[in-house]
Design an enzyme around this catalytic site. Structure first.
Site, PDB file in Angstrom:
ATOM      1  N   GLY A   1      64.816  -7.070  54.778  1.00 40.29           N
ATOM      2  CA  GLY A   1      63.401  -6.743  54.884  1.00 40.29           C
ATOM      3  C   GLY A   1      62.726  -6.940  53.547  1.00 40.29           C
ATOM      4  N   CYS A   2      61.688  -6.193  53.299  1.00 43.14           N
ATOM      5  CA  CYS A   2      60.913  -6.298  52.072  1.00 43.14           C
ATOM      6  C   CYS A   2      61.823  -6.153  50.858  1.00 43.14           C
ATOM      7  CB  CYS A   2      59.837  -5.212  52.060  1.00 43.14           C
ATOM      8  SG  CYS A   2      58.945  -5.093  50.515  1.00 43.14           S
ATOM      9  N   PHE A   3      61.804  -7.136  49.975  1.00 37.93           N
ATOM     10  CA  PHE A   3      62.693  -7.062  48.820  1.00 37.93           C
ATOM     11  C   PHE A   3      62.357  -5.906  47.884  1.00 37.93           C
ATOM     12  CE2 PHE A   3      60.459 -11.180  47.175  1.00 37.93           C
ATOM     13  CZ  PHE A   3      59.270 -10.509  46.904  1.00 37.93           C
TER      14      PHE A   3
ATOM     15  N   ASP B   1      58.088  -4.510  58.467  1.00 36.73           N
ATOM     16  CA  ASP B   1      58.018  -5.918  58.052  1.00 36.73           C
ATOM     17  C   ASP B   1      58.611  -6.800  59.139  1.00 36.73           C
ATOM     18  OD1 ASP B   1      56.947  -5.329  55.466  1.00 36.73           O
ATOM     19  OD2 ASP B   1      58.927  -4.574  54.917  1.00 36.73           O
TER      20      ASP B   1
ATOM     21  N   CYS C   1      61.990  -2.927  48.694  1.00 38.49           N
ATOM     22  CA  CYS C   1      62.743  -1.764  49.160  1.00 38.49           C
ATOM     23  C   CYS C   1      64.252  -1.935  49.016  1.00 38.49           C
ATOM     24  CB  CYS C   1      62.391  -1.467  50.614  1.00 38.49           C
ATOM     25  SG  CYS C   1      60.647  -1.080  50.851  1.00 38.49           S
TER      26      CYS C   1
END
Length: 173
Positions: free
Chosen positions: A11-13, A90, A15
């Site tokens: 997912g979102c890098f 995301d 995080c």
């Protein structure tokens, strides 16, 4: 000291940095892009979903302190391994969960860990995280690096998109 790297997409890098960054034996964690067909993509290009890239982190670590198998176990606990179409808020291919292996030993470790997770009964849905050969990794722009430190308020907002609740529900023993 010998160094090694591991590449994970979850997912979102933004995080995916902090959970690894805080472990003993981690030298650095870089946010970036991998798996696409455009060299040195920009965030805007990747976000347009036209380059085939996935947001990922490249972790440089000391294998004498922390093993690749340990990193894979940490990885699982940051993700929803039953969601192939993104992670939490995301959505889309650039947020898909992937363990990118760099050699046959890493591939075997990742596949064994995935099989163990699938057999554990922790999730009723199938484990759909991909295990794929590593491709060129391109660091993201500077403003994406160490985001949780540079922008703690915004980072906290991202974490409230479902990741923290999911981790608490499925991974806290």
């Amino acid at each position: 000291m010998a160094e090694a790297t591991a590449i994970f997409a979850g997912g979102c890098f933004w995080c995916m940095v902090q959970p690894f960054d805080q472990q003993p034996g981690i030298i650095k964690v870089i946010s970036g892009y991998t798996g696409g067909h455009v060299a040195n993509p920009t965030y805007e290009q990747v976000a347009s979903h036209t380059t085939g890239h996935t947001e990922a982190v490249e972790i440089t670590y000391d294998p004498a302190v922390i093993s690749y198998a340990d990193l894979v176990e940490i990885y699982w606990q940051q993700t929803d391994p039953t969601d192939a179409m993104g992670q939490f808020q995301d959505r889309g291919d650039s947020y898909r969960p992937v363990i990118f292996y760099q050699n046959e030993a890493e591939k075997a470790i990742a596949e064994a860990s995935k099989a163990k997770l699938a057999a554990s009964g922790r999730f009723s849905d199938p484990i759909v995280t991909k295990i794929e050969p590593a491709q060129p990794f391109y660091p993201a722009e500077d403003y994406h690096q160490d985001f949780y430190r540079k922008n703690p308020w915004r980072y906290a907002m991202e974490e409230q998109g479902g990741r923290e609740q999911f981790k608490a529900q499925h991974w806290v023993n």
